[in-house]
Design a protein around this motif. Structure first.
Motif, PDB file in Angstrom:
ATOM      1  N   PRO A 208      -0.683  50.443  40.075  1.00 41.45           N
ATOM      2  CA  PRO A 208      -2.148  50.515  40.154  1.00 41.45           C
ATOM      3  C   PRO A 208      -2.787  49.290  39.521  1.00 41.45           C
ATOM      4  CG  PRO A 208      -1.342  51.880  38.338  1.00 41.45           C
ATOM      5  CD  PRO A 208      -0.132  51.294  38.995  1.00 41.45           C
ATOM      6  N   GLU A 209      -3.942  48.892  40.027  1.00 42.17           N
ATOM      7  CA  GLU A 209      -4.689  47.833  39.348  1.00 42.17           C
ATOM      8  C   GLU A 209      -5.260  48.443  38.077  1.00 42.17           C
ATOM      9  OE1 GLU A 209      -8.541  44.862  39.840  1.00 42.17           O
ATOM     10  OE2 GLU A 209      -8.353  46.610  41.153  1.00 42.17           O
ATOM     11  N   ILE A 210      -5.032  47.789  36.953  1.00 41.98           N
ATOM     12  CA  ILE A 210      -5.480  48.312  35.664  1.00 41.98           C
ATOM     13  C   ILE A 210      -6.534  47.382  35.077  1.00 41.98           C
ATOM     14  CG2 ILE A 210      -4.735  48.948  33.304  1.00 41.98           C
ATOM     15  CD1 ILE A 210      -3.614  50.826  35.478  1.00 41.98           C
ATOM     16  N   GLU A 211      -7.681  47.955  34.714  1.00 41.20           N
ATOM     17  CA  GLU A 211      -8.758  47.153  34.129  1.00 41.20           C
ATOM     18  C   GLU A 211      -8.394  46.757  32.694  1.00 41.20           C
ATOM     19  OE1 GLU A 211     -11.432  46.117  35.630  1.00 41.20           O
ATOM     20  OE2 GLU A 211     -11.148  47.232  37.500  1.00 41.20           O
ATOM     21  N   PRO A 212      -8.855  45.584  32.219  1.00 37.00           N
ATOM     22  CA  PRO A 212      -8.523  45.135  30.859  1.00 37.00           C
ATOM     23  C   PRO A 212      -8.873  46.166  29.790  1.00 37.00           C
ATOM     24  CG  PRO A 212      -9.643  43.396  32.068  1.00 37.00           C
ATOM     25  CD  PRO A 212      -9.685  44.613  32.937  1.00 37.00           C
ATOM     26  N   GLU A 213     -10.007  46.884  29.981  1.00 46.17           N
ATOM     27  CA  GLU A 213     -10.404  47.865  28.949  1.00 46.17           C
ATOM     28  C   GLU A 213      -9.525  49.119  28.968  1.00 46.17           C
ATOM     29  OE1 GLU A 213     -13.561  48.104  32.285  1.00 46.17           O
ATOM     30  OE2 GLU A 213     -12.443  46.560  31.210  1.00 46.17           O
ATOM     31  N   GLU A 214      -8.787  49.319  30.071  1.00 43.00           N
ATOM     32  CA  GLU A 214      -7.903  50.494  30.162  1.00 43.00           C
ATOM     33  C   GLU A 214      -6.547  50.231  29.514  1.00 43.00           C
ATOM     34  OE1 GLU A 214      -7.655  52.278  34.148  1.00 43.00           O
ATOM     35  OE2 GLU A 214      -9.522  51.237  34.608  1.00 43.00           O
ATOM     36  N   PHE A 215      -6.112  48.969  29.528  1.00 44.32           N
ATOM     37  CA  PHE A 215      -4.799  48.635  28.967  1.00 44.32           C
ATOM     38  C   PHE A 215      -4.848  47.205  28.436  1.00 44.32           C
ATOM     39  CE2 PHE A 215      -0.423  46.923  29.613  1.00 44.32           C
ATOM     40  CZ  PHE A 215       0.232  47.715  28.668  1.00 44.32           C
ATOM     41  N   ASP A 216      -4.695  47.093  27.130  1.00 47.86           N
ATOM     42  CA  ASP A 216      -4.817  45.795  26.487  1.00 47.86           C
ATOM     43  C   ASP A 216      -3.455  45.114  26.414  1.00 47.86           C
ATOM     44  OD1 ASP A 216      -6.140  43.777  25.216  1.00 47.86           O
ATOM     45  OD2 ASP A 216      -5.819  44.608  23.203  1.00 47.86           O
ATOM     46  N   ILE A 217      -3.352  43.928  26.973  1.00 50.81           N
ATOM     47  CA  ILE A 217      -2.094  43.189  26.926  1.00 50.81           C
ATOM     48  C   ILE A 217      -2.256  42.066  25.896  1.00 50.81           C
ATOM     49  CG2 ILE A 217      -2.580  41.512  28.787  1.00 50.81           C
ATOM     50  CD1 ILE A 217       0.304  42.166  29.804  1.00 50.81           C
ATOM     51  N   ASP A 218      -1.271  41.932  25.020  1.00 57.09           N
ATOM     52  CA  ASP A 218      -1.337  40.918  23.961  1.00 57.09           C
ATOM     53  C   ASP A 218      -1.071  39.538  24.561  1.00 57.09           C
ATOM     54  OD1 ASP A 218      -1.130  39.335  21.736  1.00 57.09           O
ATOM     55  OD2 ASP A 218       0.136  40.718  20.593  1.00 57.09           O
ATOM     56  N   MET A 219      -2.075  38.665  24.501  1.00 55.86           N
ATOM     57  CA  MET A 219      -1.950  37.322  25.083  1.00 55.86           C
ATOM     58  C   MET A 219      -0.827  36.520  24.414  1.00 55.86           C
ATOM     59  SD  MET A 219      -4.008  37.261  27.622  1.00 55.86           S
ATOM     60  CE  MET A 219      -4.244  35.567  28.121  1.00 55.86           C
ATOM     61  N   ASN A 220      -0.488  36.874  23.164  1.00 58.53           N
ATOM     62  CA  ASN A 220       0.605  36.169  22.465  1.00 58.53           C
ATOM     63  C   ASN A 220       1.965  36.477  23.087  1.00 58.53           C
ATOM     64  OD1 ASN A 220      -1.095  34.971  20.508  1.00 58.53           O
ATOM     65  ND2 ASN A 220      -1.173  36.928  19.417  1.00 58.53           N
ATOM     66  N   ASP A 221       2.037  37.572  23.860  1.00 56.77           N
ATOM     67  CA  ASP A 221       3.296  37.956  24.525  1.00 56.77           C
ATOM     68  C   ASP A 221       3.463  37.253  25.868  1.00 56.77           C
ATOM     69  OD1 ASP A 221       4.035  39.622  22.496  1.00 56.77           O
ATOM     70  OD2 ASP A 221       3.294  41.464  23.448  1.00 56.77           O
ATOM     71  N   LEU A 222       2.462  36.457  26.256  1.00 59.83           N
ATOM     72  CA  LEU A 222       2.498  35.830  27.580  1.00 59.83           C
ATOM     73  C   LEU A 222       2.793  34.332  27.511  1.00 59.83           C
ATOM     74  CD1 LEU A 222      -0.648  37.461  29.251  1.00 59.83           C
ATOM     75  CD2 LEU A 222       1.715  38.260  29.367  1.00 59.83           C
ATOM     76  N   GLU A 223       3.591  33.895  28.458  1.00 59.05           N
ATOM     77  CA  GLU A 223       3.854  32.464  28.614  1.00 59.05           C
ATOM     78  C   GLU A 223       3.215  32.067  29.946  1.00 59.05           C
ATOM     79  OE1 GLU A 223       7.899  30.544  29.531  1.00 59.05           O
ATOM     80  OE2 GLU A 223       7.883  30.818  27.345  1.00 59.05           O
ATOM     81  N   ILE A 224       2.276  31.125  29.903  1.00 63.06           N
ATOM     82  CA  ILE A 224       1.547  30.757  31.123  1.00 63.06           C
ATOM     83  C   ILE A 224       1.854  29.306  31.498  1.00 63.06           C
ATOM     84  CG2 ILE A 224      -0.742  30.565  32.198  1.00 63.06           C
ATOM     85  CD1 ILE A 224      -1.697  32.756  30.225  1.00 63.06           C
ATOM     86  N   ASP A 225       2.399  29.104  32.693  1.00 61.00           N
ATOM     87  CA  ASP A 225       2.729  27.759  33.180  1.00 61.00           C
ATOM     88  C   ASP A 225       1.909  27.462  34.422  1.00 61.00           C
ATOM     89  OD1 ASP A 225       4.963  27.372  31.360  1.00 61.00           O
ATOM     90  OD2 ASP A 225       5.991  28.899  32.544  1.00 61.00           O
TER      91      ASP A 225
END
Length: 359
Positions: A208-225
């Motif tokens: 399902p598409e999840i809105e940011p306010e419904e599920f918070d993902i820690d940006m420190n856990d992400l690697e963006i290239d």
């Protein structure tokens, strides 16, 4: 029964409460809250309407039973006929209410992210992944839903080694969520000179598409290239680092997005997709911890689970989870999936009813 009535009365109360809230200036000026209350109201509407009809039938039934006590022969006969009509009607409405009271997946109304991968069978698996994408696209079109490509890797022989896309519309996830798993095809590939039937597979994952306010993902856990986009995609491709790859380090889940018009657009789509995938992975782990598979689930939703076989020589589709066989593969591959989806949703409701009765 009294618990059920109590619950229904609570829902009626909440329904009227929402109606009042939606007229208040504070809510009218807050678009997000207004949309949220609108969704809740839409979920309650059918329950409230059926319950209102049930109460009216029960009232008429009580009145007919009183008339049955009368001395007047004609009145008694009339009351008897009335009862014979109303009793089955009340039973039907009660059954309908039981189904409507089954706890809903809160994400059923959401948009869905679908990923299809060619799996076993090499070229033929990729070609079949393309056929499945076309099948879902045709169904989406028939429902007035919109499809937006997230990632697409064309395969040399045709089809895709991977295609990922967002499906936007009303109740999309609730309809498509049972499609996760391994889809098996049995047919003579175009490349087969001996006319032998091959078995190949493609896997489908629906989240399902999840809105940011419904599920918070820690940006420190992400690697963006960022990188150069590759393949077909318009004049902007290969001129700038517009493609974005996001990796969620704790789970190893990776999403690449390059079909947007800008790096900013691709980054937003990739973050939305990774949030959905990580959310789904956490839900899966949570369910596993709570005791293997819940009684109320049709299948595991796992990529490895073989859920359906598409047999071309016999024009047959079989859904193994609910023992459904339809001799209409040609229609189904053209997106005529209503019978399949209806059967899956009915089986899901029955499993949930049995689960709530036994649990």
């Amino acid at each position: 029964m009294s618990v059920m009535i109590e619950r229904l009365e609570g829902m009626v109360h909440r329904y009227h409460e929402i109606n009042e809230l939606m007229m208040s200036p504070e809510v009218v000026s807050d678009n997000k809250l207004l949309a949220k209350l609108g969704r809740e109201q839409a979920d309650l509407t059918q329950v409230v309407e059926v319950y209102s009809e049930y109460k009216e039938v029960m009232k008429q039934l009580e009145e007919a039973k009183v008339l049955l006590m009368e001395e007047d022969k004609e009145l008694k006969e009339m009351a008897k006929m009335e009862i014979e009509t109303l009793e089955p009607k009340s039973a039907t409405l009660l059954d309908k209410l039981q189904v409507l009271l089954i706890p809903k997946d809160p994400n059923d109304g959401n948009n869905a992210i679908v990923e299809i991968r060619g799996a076993a069978g090499g070229d033929e698996g990729n070609i079949f992944a393309g056929d499945l994408y076309r099948m879902y696209s045709k169904y989406a079109e028939s429902q007035g839903w919109k499809i937006e490509i997230i990632e697409m890797a064309d395969a040399e022989a045709g089809g895709f080694s991977l295609v990922s896309f967002m499906v936007k519309g009303n109740g999309v996830y609730g309809t498509l969520k049972f499609e996760s798993g391994s889809h098996r095809v049995q047919r003579v590939p175009k490349t087969e000179s001996q006319g032998r039937i091959h078995t190949s597979t493609a896997t489908v994952l629906v989240t399902p598409e999840i809105e940011p306010e419904e599920f918070d993902i820690d940006m420190n856990d992400l690697e963006i290239d960022t990188m150069r986009a590759s393949g077909a995609g318009g004049q902007h491709v290969n001129k700038t680092d517009s493609a974005v790859r996001v990796t969620h380090i704790p789970t190893g889940i990776t999403v690449k997005c390059q079909d947007g018009r800008s790096q900013h657009e691709n980054r937003a789509t990739a973050l939305m997709t990774i949030r959905s995938r990580v959310y789904e992975e956490q839900q899966r782990k949570l369910e596993a911890e709570q005791g293997a598979e819940r009684k109320s689930k049709i299948g595991t939703g796992d990529r490895a689970e073989k859920i359906r076989t598409y047999n071309y020589p016999q024009n047959r589709v079989t859904d193994h989870r609910i023992s459904l066989t339809l001799q209409q593969l040609d229609r189904i591959m053209e997106g005529k999936l209503k019978d399949v989806f209806d059967a899956l949703q009915h089986a899901d409701q029955q499993a949930k009813l049995a689960g709530s009765e036994n649990g």
